[in-house]
Design a protein around this motif. Structure first.
Motif, PDB file in Angstrom:
ATOM      1  N   GLY A  56       0.828  -1.213   0.000  1.00 20.38           N
ATOM      2  CA  GLY A  56       0.000   0.000   0.000  1.00 20.38           C
ATOM      3  C   GLY A  56       0.855   1.253   0.000  1.00 20.38           C
ATOM      4  N   SER A  57       1.931   1.220   0.776  1.00 14.73           N
ATOM      5  CA  SER A  57       2.845   2.358   0.831  1.00 14.73           C
ATOM      6  C   SER A  57       3.548   2.553  -0.519  1.00 14.73           C
ATOM      7  CB  SER A  57       3.873   2.125   1.934  1.00 14.73           C
ATOM      8  OG  SER A  57       4.758   3.200   2.033  1.00 14.73           O
ATOM      9  N   GLN A  58       3.942   1.443  -1.143  1.00 15.13           N
ATOM     10  CA  GLN A  58       4.568   1.532  -2.465  1.00 15.13           C
ATOM     11  C   GLN A  58       3.594   2.128  -3.486  1.00 15.13           C
ATOM     12  OE1 GLN A  58       5.567  -2.588  -3.055  1.00 15.13           O
ATOM     13  NE2 GLN A  58       7.672  -2.334  -2.304  1.00 15.13           N
ATOM     14  N   LYS A  59       2.354   1.644  -3.436  1.00 14.99           N
ATOM     15  CA  LYS A  59       1.335   2.117  -4.380  1.00 14.99           C
ATOM     16  C   LYS A  59       1.088   3.612  -4.190  1.00 14.99           C
ATOM     17  CE  LYS A  59      -3.327   0.989  -5.916  1.00 14.99           C
ATOM     18  NZ  LYS A  59      -4.507   0.140  -5.689  1.00 14.99           N
ATOM     19  N   ALA A  60       1.011   4.031  -2.929  1.00  9.76           N
ATOM     20  CA  ALA A  60       0.800   5.457  -2.655  1.00  9.76           C
ATOM     21  C   ALA A  60       1.985   6.290  -3.126  1.00  9.76           C
ATOM     22  CB  ALA A  60       0.570   5.668  -1.158  1.00  9.76           C
ATOM     23  N   GLY A  61       3.184   5.781  -2.912  1.00  8.43           N
ATOM     24  CA  GLY A  61       4.386   6.493  -3.345  1.00  8.43           C
ATOM     25  C   GLY A  61       4.457   6.637  -4.853  1.00  8.43           C
ATOM     26  N   PHE A  62       4.145   5.553  -5.550  1.00 12.34           N
ATOM     27  CA  PHE A  62       4.140   5.616  -7.006  1.00 12.34           C
ATOM     28  C   PHE A  62       3.067   6.582  -7.493  1.00 12.34           C
ATOM     29  CE2 PHE A  62       5.890   1.055  -6.995  1.00 12.34           C
ATOM     30  CZ  PHE A  62       7.193   1.488  -7.153  1.00 12.34           C
ATOM     31  N   GLY A  63       1.898   6.518  -6.872  1.00 11.85           N
ATOM     32  CA  GLY A  63       0.799   7.403  -7.272  1.00 11.85           C
ATOM     33  C   GLY A  63       1.141   8.866  -7.025  1.00 11.85           C
ATOM     34  N   ALA A  64       1.768   9.150  -5.870  1.00 13.32           N
ATOM     35  CA  ALA A  64       2.143  10.532  -5.535  1.00 13.32           C
ATOM     36  C   ALA A  64       3.192  11.067  -6.509  1.00 13.32           C
ATOM     37  CB  ALA A  64       2.668  10.601  -4.104  1.00 13.32           C
ATOM     38  N   ALA A  65       4.022  10.171  -7.028  1.00 14.54           N
ATOM     39  CA  ALA A  65       5.063  10.581  -7.973  1.00 14.54           C
ATOM     40  C   ALA A  65       4.533  10.621  -9.407  1.00 14.54           C
ATOM     41  CB  ALA A  65       6.252   9.622  -7.893  1.00 14.54           C
ATOM     42  N   GLY A  66       3.264  10.258  -9.583  1.00 17.45           N
ATOM     43  CA  GLY A  66       2.676  10.288 -10.915  1.00 17.45           C
ATOM     44  C   GLY A  66       3.110   9.122 -11.788  1.00 17.45           C
ATOM     45  N   VAL A  67       3.582   8.065 -11.168  1.00 16.05           N
ATOM     46  CA  VAL A  67       4.052   6.896 -11.920  1.00 16.05           C
ATOM     47  C   VAL A  67       2.879   5.940 -12.140  1.00 16.05           C
ATOM     48  CG1 VAL A  67       5.619   4.906 -11.842  1.00 16.05           C
ATOM     49  CG2 VAL A  67       6.355   7.113 -10.913  1.00 16.05           C
ATOM     50  N   GLU A  68       2.726   5.490 -13.384  1.00 21.10           N
ATOM     51  CA  GLU A  68       1.676   4.519 -13.708  1.00 21.10           C
ATOM     52  C   GLU A  68       2.030   3.177 -13.068  1.00 21.10           C
ATOM     53  OE1 GLU A  68      -1.200   4.828 -15.579  1.00 21.10           O
ATOM     54  OE2 GLU A  68      -0.810   6.987 -15.557  1.00 21.10           O
ATOM     55  N   LEU A  69       1.014   2.451 -12.624  1.00 21.55           N
ATOM     56  CA  LEU A  69       1.238   1.148 -11.997  1.00 21.55           C
ATOM     57  C   LEU A  69       1.289   0.054 -13.059  1.00 21.55           C
ATOM     58  CD1 LEU A  69      -0.972   1.379  -8.801  1.00 21.55           C
ATOM     59  CD2 LEU A  69       1.491   1.655  -9.010  1.00 21.55           C
ATOM     60  N   GLU A  70       2.346   0.122 -13.832  1.00 18.37           N
ATOM     61  CA  GLU A  70       2.596  -0.899 -14.850  1.00 18.37           C
ATOM     62  C   GLU A  70       4.096  -1.003 -15.021  1.00 18.37           C
ATOM     63  OE1 GLU A  70       2.099   1.879 -18.786  1.00 18.37           O
ATOM     64  OE2 GLU A  70       0.321   0.857 -18.054  1.00 18.37           O
ATOM     65  N   GLY A  71       4.558  -2.060 -15.648  1.00 17.96           N
ATOM     66  CA  GLY A  71       5.985  -2.240 -15.870  1.00 17.96           C
ATOM     67  C   GLY A  71       6.740  -2.443 -14.566  1.00 17.96           C
ATOM     68  N   SER A  72       7.863  -1.725 -14.423  1.00 19.84           N
ATOM     69  CA  SER A  72       8.738  -1.885 -13.259  1.00 19.84           C
ATOM     70  C   SER A  72       8.038  -1.618 -11.925  1.00 19.84           C
ATOM     71  CB  SER A  72       9.967  -0.985 -13.381  1.00 19.84           C
ATOM     72  OG  SER A  72      10.765  -1.407 -14.463  1.00 19.84           O
ATOM     73  N   PRO A  73       7.239  -0.561 -11.785  1.00 18.42           N
ATOM     74  CA  PRO A  73       6.559  -0.350 -10.502  1.00 18.42           C
ATOM     75  C   PRO A  73       5.658  -1.534 -10.126  1.00 18.42           C
ATOM     76  CG  PRO A  73       6.453   1.645 -11.800  1.00 18.42           C
ATOM     77  CD  PRO A  73       7.015   0.572 -12.686  1.00 18.42           C
TER      78      PRO A  73
END
Length: 128
Positions: A56-73
């Motif tokens: 959940g923390s990773q997902k929030a961090g990626f989302g806050a950075a504007g990173v799409e949840l695909e590929g490496s993330p």
């Protein structure tokens, strides 16, 4: 009281106490086995909660950075989920192993009590 009766009663008390001691020790090991299983389940549950918190923390961090949840993330999150699952499996396997060892000790203690009681009776027979 004649000597044979005294020896007979003494043997019966001795054999009974060995039997009861073996059963008490067996009961204690069985209780420890139940506790090992319970603790394993609880530790596994806590590891699962911690793993979900990390993802959940990773997902929030990626989302806050504007990173799409695909590929490496997404791979990072999947690896975290896999790591959590492996940790839970390891915890459960360890608890099952400990439980099995304790149950074996319980059985051995019970048998030792039976053998002690039998030894007392055989001693009486030999001394008669």
């Amino acid at each position: 009281m004649d000597p044979f009766t005294m020896m007979f009663l003494s043997t019966m008390v001795s054999g009974g106490s060995k039997l009861m001691a073996g059963q008490a020790e067996s009961d204690a090991y069985n209780e420890q086995a139940r506790e090992a299983r319970r603790l394993g389940k609880e530790k596994s549950r806590v590891a699962g909660l911690e793993g979900r918190r990390v993802v959940g923390s990773q997902k929030a961090g990626f989302g806050a950075a504007g990173v799409e949840l695909e590929g490496s993330p997404m791979l990072v999150m999947m690896e975290s989920i896999g790591e959590t699952m492996r940790e839970q499996e390891s915890i459960i396997a360890g608890a099952k192993s400990e439980e099995k060892t304790l149950r074996k000790k319980a059985k051995q203690s019970r048998m030792a009590g039976y053998m002690g009681a039998a030894e007392s009776l055989l001693t009486l027979g030999a001394n008669s």
